[in-house]
Write a protein that holds these residues in place. Structure first.
Motif, mmCIF file in Angstrom:
data_model
loop_
_atom_site.group_PDB
_atom_site.id
_atom_site.type_symbol
_atom_site.label_atom_id
_atom_site.label_comp_id
_atom_site.label_asym_id
_atom_site.label_seq_id
_atom_site.Cartn_x
_atom_site.Cartn_y
_atom_site.Cartn_z
ATOM 1 N N ALA B 178 1.069 -0.937 -0.191
ATOM 2 C CA ALA B 178 0.048 -0.262 -0.260
ATOM 3 C C ALA B 178 0.571 1.424 -0.252
ATOM 4 N N ARG B 179 2.165 0.753 1.194
ATOM 5 C CA ARG B 179 2.474 2.126 0.683
ATOM 6 C C ARG B 179 3.347 2.610 -0.585
ATOM 7 N N ILE B 180 3.621 1.297 -1.331
ATOM 8 C CA ILE B 180 4.357 2.285 -3.363
ATOM 9 C C ILE B 180 3.380 2.328 -3.379
ATOM 10 N N ALA B 181 1.994 2.168 -3.373
ATOM 11 C CA ALA B 181 0.888 2.311 -4.826
ATOM 12 C C ALA B 181 0.719 4.006 -4.003
ATOM 13 N N LYS B 182 0.846 4.535 -2.995
ATOM 14 C CA LYS B 182 0.875 5.447 -2.915
ATOM 15 C C LYS B 182 2.042 6.403 -3.129
ATOM 16 N N VAL B 183 2.698 6.378 -2.906
ATOM 17 C CA VAL B 183 3.937 6.705 -3.533
ATOM 18 C C VAL B 183 4.165 6.782 -4.978
ATOM 19 N N LEU B 184 3.209 5.837 -5.056
ATOM 20 C CA LEU B 184 3.217 6.207 -6.658
ATOM 21 C C LEU B 184 2.620 7.297 -6.796
ATOM 22 N N GLY B 185 1.057 7.098 -6.225
ATOM 23 C CA GLY B 185 0.045 8.428 -7.056
ATOM 24 C C GLY B 185 0.925 9.344 -6.845
ATOM 25 N N ASN B 186 1.463 9.801 -5.089
ATOM 26 C CA ASN B 186 2.036 11.213 -5.357
ATOM 27 C C ASN B 186 3.031 11.802 -5.919
ATOM 28 N N LEU B 187 3.628 10.414 -6.249
ATOM 29 C CA LEU B 187 4.511 10.653 -7.636
ATOM 30 C C LEU B 187 3.716 11.929 -8.659
ATOM 31 N N ASN B 188 2.958 10.333 -8.989
ATOM 32 C CA ASN B 188 2.167 10.595 -10.266
ATOM 33 C C ASN B 188 1.326 12.313 -10.242
ATOM 34 N N ARG B 189 1.333 12.218 -9.123
ATOM 35 C CA ARG B 189 0.674 13.588 -8.789
ATOM 36 C C ARG B 189 1.118 14.972 -9.015
ATOM 37 N N GLU B 190 2.751 14.891 -8.894
ATOM 38 C CA GLU B 190 3.626 15.571 -8.794
ATOM 39 C C GLU B 190 4.121 15.616 -10.495
ATOM 40 N N GLY B 191 4.026 15.121 -11.691
ATOM 41 C CA GLY B 191 3.933 14.601 -12.803
ATOM 42 C C GLY B 191 4.309 13.655 -13.234
ATOM 43 N N VAL B 192 4.728 12.772 -12.554
ATOM 44 C CA VAL B 192 5.967 11.408 -13.146
ATOM 45 C C VAL B 192 5.182 10.700 -13.878
ATOM 46 N N THR B 193 5.781 9.984 -14.653
ATOM 47 C CA THR B 193 4.959 9.054 -15.678
ATOM 48 C C THR B 193 5.687 7.952 -14.851
ATOM 49 N N VAL B 194 3.726 7.591 -14.821
ATOM 50 C CA VAL B 194 4.317 6.375 -13.601
ATOM 51 C C VAL B 194 3.699 4.874 -14.458
ATOM 52 N N ILE B 195 4.141 3.352 -14.717
ATOM 53 C CA ILE B 195 4.269 2.745 -15.616
ATOM 54 C C ILE B 195 4.324 1.611 -14.597
ATOM 55 N N VAL B 196 3.115 0.465 -14.796
ATOM 56 C CA VAL B 196 3.021 -0.283 -13.995
ATOM 57 C C VAL B 196 2.999 -1.988 -14.067
ATOM 58 N N ALA B 197 3.193 -3.218 -14.201
ATOM 59 C CA ALA B 197 2.807 -4.197 -14.753
ATOM 60 C C ALA B 197 2.271 -4.982 -13.881
ATOM 61 N N GLU B 198 1.485 -5.844 -13.579
ATOM 62 C CA GLU B 198 0.779 -6.039 -12.272
ATOM 63 C C GLU B 198 0.346 -7.028 -12.869
ATOM 64 N N HIS B 199 -0.214 -8.265 -11.571
ATOM 65 C CA HIS B 199 -1.140 -9.303 -11.699
ATOM 66 C C HIS B 199 -1.650 -9.191 -10.613
ATOM 67 N N ARG B 200 -1.396 -7.798 -9.610
ATOM 68 C CA ARG B 200 -2.604 -7.635 -8.197
ATOM 69 C C ARG B 200 -3.221 -5.979 -8.917
ATOM 70 N N LEU B 201 -4.663 -6.564 -9.485
ATOM 71 C CA LEU B 201 -4.303 -5.175 -10.022
ATOM 72 C C LEU B 201 -5.358 -4.612 -8.911
ATOM 73 N N ASP B 202 -5.286 -5.056 -7.609
ATOM 74 C CA ASP B 202 -6.276 -4.404 -6.820
ATOM 75 C C ASP B 202 -5.490 -3.318 -6.188
ATOM 76 N N LEU B 203 -4.597 -3.176 -6.293
ATOM 77 C CA LEU B 203 -3.848 -2.121 -5.589
ATOM 78 C C LEU B 203 -3.984 -0.842 -6.686
ATOM 79 N N PHE B 204 -3.165 -1.546 -7.758
ATOM 80 C CA PHE B 204 -3.217 0.013 -8.675
ATOM 81 C C PHE B 204 -4.238 0.081 -9.681
ATOM 82 N N ALA B 205 -5.013 -0.840 -9.855
ATOM 83 C CA ALA B 205 -6.496 -0.056 -10.749
ATOM 84 C C ALA B 205 -6.782 1.407 -10.456
#
Ligand SMILES: Nc1ncnc2c1ncn2[C@@H]1O[C@H](COP(=O)(O)OP(=O)(O)OP(=O)(O)O)[C@@H](O)[C@H]1O
Ligand SMILES: Nc1ncnc2c1ncn2[C@@H]1O[C@H](COP(=O)(O)OP(=O)(O)OP(=O)(O)O)[C@@H](O)[C@H]1O
Ligand SMILES: [Mg+2]
Ligand SMILES: [Mg+2]
Lengths: 256, 277
Positions: B178-205
């Motif tokens: 959850a921390r990673i998902a949140k950190v990536l979400g925050n970076l994305n809000r700051e303008g960073v492009t985020v690309i994630v390949a995952e089987h676990r969709l619950d966290l990133f969808a």
């Protein structure tokens, strides 16, 4: 039966015990789930079961582990590997063969299975994990999920009586997770003991283990049937875990 | 800014292409989620983005990949890695040094950053990921999840414009995930492009602005996760909707299309009240 009897273990050079006074019994014909946050000692616990600790990992061990009555300290890892097969969490660096087929044949050969039996067993294992088609490929050329399944096949082909698997669902999609469940349940039906370490509580819940152990800071915090363990949301949460969603929803609806 | 133009790639020694006629444009500030069965070509697609393909993986490549207008064939992986940071699927393949702080410093030294800034960035990223206690630990003696966090930290510390992660939470416990998902979400809000390949969709969808599904090396679905995951046909490609979607169906709150647990709970609360009134 495998008996872990009051084991405390500290890795050499480490200031803390990775396991603390752990006692548990693992029987044939059952599936056990071991869960806990990162660094709680799950992989360390599995390393006890086939003698990797104390034979390969240096450190200080108290207590003992008995596999069918034999103290793991008195048996070699090779002897133990006939009884207890361990699939590593990150197996990639263990591969050394040219082809997937050879990689899976290695274990059975090393325990002296006869050639006919090896052929059957390797084919069966590769089919179980859906890699028969890829048998001529190099292990290094597999995708992440395929590699994990290869490492499972490597152990299945040795037909151990106890199978200990560290994070089997790493890199697995929903279909391969389902087929892994089928494999583990069939093994239970055949009277083998299956021990699974996983973070994937949703999957573990669907698999339906007989007993779940919760580890934290190297201590077995709680143990019991999956319903008992998973429905105790507060206990899981305070120990760094989140129960399968259906238990969360159930509890919310109860409270209404 | 990232453009994959009609790329077909076949690994050397392999009969079938791992990717076929893939075209994809990823704009600055997107959060792209890539789903697909094991072996469908997710990692191969990611390897295109920082030039690992064709620079390190041998094979036959058609089409081209542009990073900020530059063809990846014309740039070195070192150059590309300043823009596009890739967290490998298996952290063991990424970690090159013997100690955690050295590992994070490694990429930063290659960027030529001054010592004080390197130390600052190490402090910051360790704190952000909640792994300050691992700072002086030997990388060889970490647990699986600890290693994965260190691998993520070492890429985050480089602050690339585009951060690409290949199944980054496969070994993480729920809080770290959850921390990673949140950190990536925050970076994305700051303008960073985020690309994630995952089987676990619950966290990133819930975080993603776009989702693609790969099957047999082809992009077969594309859209907003809320659209895709509530369509029945997604499972045709082996992608199982996350538990939240299943529970929303079970309790008849699909109109709300929840993706996060919180959204589901809100929808249920409403649903339950309506049922009882
Ligand atoms: N070879 C080693 N030497 C020293 N310490 C180690 C070694 N392996 C693991 N540890 C430490 O022992 C503790 C338990 O590690 P273990 O690998 O058993 O955890 P785990 O529960 O399997 O975690 P994860 O979920 O991240 O895989 C951790 O703090 C870890 O850093
Ligand atoms: N280095 C390689 N050489 C040859 N074939 C490869 C190589 N790497 C991957 N492949 C093959 O290419 C296909 C796509 O692999 P890729 O690693 O991209 O899949 P993936 O979607 O990432 O799977 P996973 O979810 O299991 O990681 C698979 O059939 C795989 O076996
Ligand atoms: Mg582990
Ligand atoms: Mg992959």
């Amino acid at each position: 039966m495998i008996e872990v009897d009051g084991v405390t273990f500290r890795y050499e050079g480490s200031g803390v015990n990775a396991l603390r006074d752990v006692s548990l019994e693992l029987e044939r014909g059952k599936i056990y789930g071991i869960v806990g946050p990162n660094g709680s000692g799950k992989s360390t616990l599995l390393r006890l079961l086939n003698g990797l600790i104390p034979h390969f990992y240096r450190g200080e061990m108290k207590g003992r582990v008995l596999v069918d009555g034999v103290d793991t300290r008195e048996a070699s890892v090779a002897q133990l590997s006939r009884k207890v097969g361990l699939v590593f969490q990150n197996p990639e660096h263990m591969f050394f063969s040219e082809t997937v087929y050879e990689e899976v044949s290695f274990g059975p050969k090393s325990i002296g299975m006869d050639p006919e039996e090896i052929r059957e067993s390797v084919k069966w294992a590769l089919e179980e994990v859906g890699l028969w088609e890829l048998r001529e490929r190099s292990p290094w050329s597999l995708s992440g999920g395929e590699m994990k399944r290869l490492s499972i096949a490597c152990i299945l082909s040795m037909k151990p009586e106890f199978l200990a698997v560290d994070e089997p669902t790493i890199g697995q999609d929903s279909l391969s997770k389902e087929s892994l469940s089928q494999i583990f349940k069939r093994m239970r039906g055949e009277g083998k003991g299956v021990v699974i370490v996983t973070h994937d509580l949703e999957w573990l819940d669907e698999l339906g283990p007989d007993v779940v152990f919760v580890l934290r800071y190297g201590v077995v915090i709680s143990r019991g049937g999956p319903r008992e363990i998973f429905s105790d949301i507060r206990n899981l949460a305070t120990n760094g875990l989140i129960p399968p969603y259906r238990y969360i929803v159930d509890s919310l609806l109860e409270v209404g | 800014m990232l453009k994959i133009e009609d790329v077909t790639f076949r690994y050397e020694g392999s009969k079938r292409p791992a990717l076929s006629e893939v075209s994809l444009e990823i704009n600055r500030g997107e959060f792209l989620l890539i789903a697909g069965l094991s072996g469908s070509g997710k990692s191969t697609l990611l390897r295109l983005l920082n030039g690992l393909i064709p620079h390190f993986y041998r094979g036959e490549m058609k089409g081209r990949v542009l990073v900020d207008g530059v063809d990846t064939r014309e740039a070195s992986v070192a150059q590309l890695s300043r823009k596009v940071g890739l967290v490998f699927q298996n952290p063991d393949n990424q970690i090159v040094t013997l100690r955690v702080d050295r590992e994070i410093a490694f990429g930063l030294e290659n960027l030529g950053l001054p010592r004080e800034e390197i130390i600052e960035r190490i402090d910051e990223v360790l704190k952000k990921l909640g792994i300050e206690h691992l700072r002086k630990r030997s990388t060889a003696e970490l647990s699986g999840g600890e290693k994965q966090l260190v691998a993520i930290a070492s890429v985050l510390a480089m602050r690339p414009d585009v951060i690409v992660l290949d199944e980054p939470t496969s070994e993480l416990d729920p809080f770290s995930s959850a921390r990673i998902a949140k950190v990536l979400g925050n970076l994305n809000r700051e303008g960073v492009t985020v690309i994630v390949a995952e089987h676990r969709l619950d966290l990133f969808a819930p975080k993603a602005s776009r989702m693609i599904v790969i099957s047999n090396g082809r992009i077969v679905r594309e859209g907003h996760p809320r659209e895709l995951l509530y369509r029945g046909d997604i499972s045709l490609h082996g992608v199982r909707p996350p538990s939240v979607v299943k529970l929303a169906r079970k309790y008849g709150v699909v109109e709300a299309r929840p993706l996060a647990v919180g959204e589901l709970i809100v929808a249920l609360r409403r649903g339950v009240r309506i049922d009882r009134s």
